[in-house]
Design a protein around this motif. Structure first.
Motif, PDB file in Angstrom:
ATOM      1  N   ARG A 166      27.983  64.870  62.612  1.00  0.00           N
ATOM      2  CA  ARG A 166      26.800  64.919  61.853  1.00  0.00           C
ATOM      3  C   ARG A 166      26.594  63.868  60.689  1.00  0.00           C
ATOM      4  O   ARG A 166      25.813  63.081  60.270  1.00  0.00           O
ATOM      5  CB  ARG A 166      26.286  65.954  61.673  1.00  0.00           C
ATOM      6  CG  ARG A 166      25.668  66.804  62.879  1.00  0.00           C
ATOM      7  CD  ARG A 166      24.852  67.935  62.536  1.00  0.00           C
ATOM      8  NE  ARG A 166      24.255  68.803  63.786  1.00  0.00           N
ATOM      9  CZ  ARG A 166      25.029  69.944  64.141  1.00  0.00           C
ATOM     10  NH1 ARG A 166      26.016  70.313  63.572  1.00  0.00           N
ATOM     11  NH2 ARG A 166      24.556  70.471  65.508  1.00  0.00           N
ATOM     12  N   ALA A 288      19.909  60.056  61.524  1.00  0.00           N
ATOM     13  CA  ALA A 288      19.732  60.918  62.554  1.00  0.00           C
ATOM     14  C   ALA A 288      21.164  60.954  63.452  1.00  0.00           C
ATOM     15  O   ALA A 288      21.847  60.035  63.562  1.00  0.00           O
ATOM     16  CB  ALA A 288      18.718  60.377  63.473  1.00  0.00           C
ATOM     17  N   CYS A 289      21.299  61.956  64.151  1.00  0.00           N
ATOM     18  CA  CYS A 289      22.421  62.358  64.766  1.00  0.00           C
ATOM     19  C   CYS A 289      22.184  61.419  66.382  1.00  0.00           C
ATOM     20  O   CYS A 289      21.020  61.220  66.805  1.00  0.00           O
ATOM     21  CB  CYS A 289      22.905  63.746  65.524  1.00  0.00           C
ATOM     22  SG  CYS A 289      23.049  64.594  64.035  1.00  0.00           S
ATOM     23  N   CYS A 292      19.946  62.980  68.925  1.00  0.00           N
ATOM     24  CA  CYS A 292      18.532  63.310  68.453  1.00  0.00           C
ATOM     25  C   CYS A 292      18.022  61.923  68.707  1.00  0.00           C
ATOM     26  O   CYS A 292      16.858  61.786  69.302  1.00  0.00           O
ATOM     27  CB  CYS A 292      18.846  63.564  67.243  1.00  0.00           C
ATOM     28  SG  CYS A 292      17.335  64.742  66.520  1.00  0.00           S
ATOM     29  N   GLY A 319      15.765  62.499  61.611  1.00  0.00           N
ATOM     30  CA  GLY A 319      17.150  62.372  60.909  1.00  0.00           C
ATOM     31  C   GLY A 319      17.516  63.410  59.942  1.00  0.00           C
ATOM     32  O   GLY A 319      16.562  64.121  59.301  1.00  0.00           O
ATOM     33  N   GLN A 320      18.681  63.701  59.451  1.00  0.00           N
ATOM     34  CA  GLN A 320      19.179  64.370  58.416  1.00  0.00           C
ATOM     35  C   GLN A 320      18.729  64.297  57.037  1.00  0.00           C
ATOM     36  O   GLN A 320      18.443  65.124  56.257  1.00  0.00           O
ATOM     37  CB  GLN A 320      20.559  64.482  58.283  1.00  0.00           C
ATOM     38  CG  GLN A 320      20.994  64.954  59.759  1.00  0.00           C
ATOM     39  CD  GLN A 320      22.583  64.903  59.715  1.00  0.00           C
ATOM     40  OE1 GLN A 320      23.344  65.532  59.130  1.00  0.00           O
ATOM     41  NE2 GLN A 320      23.190  63.926  60.500  1.00  0.00           N
ATOM     42  N   GLY A 332      12.650  67.161  65.482  1.00  0.00           N
ATOM     43  CA  GLY A 332      14.016  67.732  65.222  1.00  0.00           C
ATOM     44  C   GLY A 332      13.858  68.809  64.212  1.00  0.00           C
ATOM     45  O   GLY A 332      13.033  68.614  63.180  1.00  0.00           O
ATOM     46  N   CYS A 334      15.417  68.947  61.452  1.00  0.00           N
ATOM     47  CA  CYS A 334      15.391  68.339  60.264  1.00  0.00           C
ATOM     48  C   CYS A 334      14.236  67.718  59.672  1.00  0.00           C
ATOM     49  O   CYS A 334      14.030  67.783  58.323  1.00  0.00           O
ATOM     50  CB  CYS A 334      16.377  67.074  60.139  1.00  0.00           C
ATOM     51  SG  CYS A 334      18.088  67.384  60.564  1.00  0.00           S
ATOM     52  N   GLY A 344      14.251  71.607  67.471  1.00  0.00           N
ATOM     53  CA  GLY A 344      15.297  71.503  68.511  1.00  0.00           C
ATOM     54  C   GLY A 344      16.332  70.705  67.602  1.00  0.00           C
ATOM     55  O   GLY A 344      16.101  70.060  66.569  1.00  0.00           O
ATOM     56  N   CYS A 345      17.610  71.037  67.924  1.00  0.00           N
ATOM     57  CA  CYS A 345      18.819  70.225  67.354  1.00  0.00           C
ATOM     58  C   CYS A 345      19.755  69.952  68.341  1.00  0.00           C
ATOM     59  O   CYS A 345      20.844  70.600  68.392  1.00  0.00           O
ATOM     60  CB  CYS A 345      19.247  71.133  66.256  1.00  0.00           C
ATOM     61  SG  CYS A 345      20.507  70.435  65.114  1.00  0.00           S
ATOM     62  N   PRO A 346      19.976  68.786  69.017  1.00  0.00           N
ATOM     63  CA  PRO A 346      18.579  68.096  69.093  1.00  0.00           C
ATOM     64  C   PRO A 346      17.472  68.424  70.263  1.00  0.00           C
ATOM     65  O   PRO A 346      17.861  68.987  70.862  1.00  0.00           O
ATOM     66  CB  PRO A 346      19.046  66.779  69.772  1.00  0.00           C
ATOM     67  CG  PRO A 346      20.206  67.213  70.606  1.00  0.00           C
ATOM     68  CD  PRO A 346      20.588  68.503  69.989  1.00  0.00           C
TER      69      PRO A 346
HETATM   70  S1  SF4 Z   1      17.750  67.675  64.141  1.00  0.00           S
HETATM   71 FE1  SF4 Z   1      19.931  68.191  64.718  1.00  0.00          FE
HETATM   72  S2  SF4 Z   1      20.360  66.783  66.144  1.00  0.00           S
HETATM   73 FE2  SF4 Z   1      18.689  65.923  65.031  1.00  0.00          FE
HETATM   74  S3  SF4 Z   1      19.232  64.703  63.198  1.00  0.00           S
HETATM   75 FE3  SF4 Z   1      18.797  66.795  62.621  1.00  0.00          FE
HETATM   76  S4  SF4 Z   1      20.954  67.649  62.706  1.00  0.00           S
HETATM   77 FE4  SF4 Z   1      20.971  65.691  63.929  1.00  0.00          FE
END
Ligand code: SF4
Length: 361
Positions: A166, A288-289, A292, A319-320, A332, A334, A344-346
């Protein structure tokens, strides 16, 4: 180092054995060395979907090693954030290989880590990797919706903890990938290009390219991967950064391409022609991961096929970097401070499609 060995055919196990016989990569090595094989099992989907390394290639490597007296072998991997490596081992056929040859499967998500600092950036790397004498990287040559391609250099992201995966995104992905490769040396690369997805790292749109490329230099291999997928090496920022850190070299006039079968040469070389994906412009991504972003990009492709993306007026944030910020439309956890957001994550692809489709009603 300035050589790539290429096998073009349809039997991955035989191609792998023939490549290794031709290369003889472990000549002169002590038979007791500890060897780690790192495939790309980013998610739990079979290799035929274009996201994960064909188990037949890893089986070919194991057969070659055992045949040559190397017995201290492990398969190591950590799937992407949001998926289980153990599920990927099972679904992708690696549990069977493990049982058949007595080679342990190491889920790096369960591993501890060691922090290394390179040029002022601290990188956490799974402990198991430091206990290896020889690392065989078995990536795919495939597309990636954020970095355009992924191959040898980016596949090392599987050897860092999820928390660090991440964080790599918050550091812009390219520089930490190059730095990680400056810290961890890969000894041999066998790149799977049998039926990769040229666009998305989670697969689903496999393209039959029927080849495996092998070599020792991850920068050289990634240049080849970029060209195969319709890009120039400079289109992929981390390849140039890795070269600048001394990880390897670009393809040049002295690079030798060794086609190991008589019937395969670079004539009529099959290359992907990249399509423009206008609907991706609707995504506003900041740190963003991969899982995701990739799920959102896949959802957008499906919504595009359904003719729904033209009706979107708002940017979709992901994204974070959006944590704690207010906005309108987000995907997500974030983006939990946004007016409309999907938790959701993701979040998975189907939930994203449902969420965004309902907004167009
Ligand atoms: S919601 Fe979770 S998976 Fe998506 S960008 Fe944020 S930390 Fe990453």
């Amino acid at each position: 180092m300035n050589r790539l060995f290429i096998a073009k055919d349809k039997d991955p196990l035989r191609m792998t054995l023939d490549l290794l016989d031709r290369m003889n990569p472990l000549e002169g090595r002590n038979r007791d060395i500890k060897i780690g094989i790192k495939p790309n099992l980013v998610c739990a989907s079979p290799a035929s979907e274009g996201a994960t390394t064909h188990p037949e290639i890893v089986e070919g490597i194991i057969l070659y090693l055992l045949d040559n007296g190397f017995r201290n072998i492990k398969i190591i991997e950590g799937s992407w954030v949001g998926d289980s490596t153990k599920r990927a081992f099972k679904v992708c056929g690696y549990e069977d290989i493990s049982k058949r040859y007595g080679v342990p499967l190491i889920d790096l998500k369960d591993d501890g880590y060691i922090a290394k600092t390179y040029k002022g950036i601290e990188i956490s790397i799974c402990k198991t990797v430091f206990d290896l004498d020889y690392l065989i990287n078995v990536p795919l040559i495939k597309g990636h919706c954020q970095t355009k391609i992924t191959c040898a250099l980016k596949n090392l992201k599987g050897i860092i903890p999820d928390r660090e995966k991440r964080r790599f995104h918050t550091l812009g992905l390219h520089k930490p990938i190059a730095y990680l490769n400056a810290v961890i040396k890969q000894d041999l690369i066998i790149a799977d290009c049998i039926c990769p997805d040229p666009y998305f790292e989670e697969g689903g749109r496999p393209a039959k390219l029927n080849r495996i490329a092998a070599g020792y230099d991850p920068v050289l291999m990634d240049c080849y991967a970029a060209k195969t997928l319709g890009y120039e090496p400079d289109d992929i920022k981390y390849i140039g950064l890795a070269r600048d850190e001394g990880v390897g070299n670009y393809i040049n006039a002295d690079t030798e391409f060794i086609y190991i079968y008589d019937h395969s040469s670079d004539e009529n070389e099959l290359r992907i022609v990249q399509k423009e994906k206008k609907y991706l412009r609707l995504i506003d991504e900041a740190d963003a991961c991969s899982a995701c972003y990739s799920n959102l990009a896949s959802a957008m492709e499906k919504l595009n096929e359904m003719g729904l993306t033209d009706s979107f007026a708002d940017q979709i944030c992901i994204g974070q970097a959006y944590r704690g910020y207010k906005g309108y439309l987000g995907i997500g956890n974030c983006t939990s401070c946004f007016e409309k957001y999907l938790p959701g994550c993701p979040p998975d692809v189907d939930s994203i499609i449902k969420f965004l489709a309902e907004l167009t009603d």
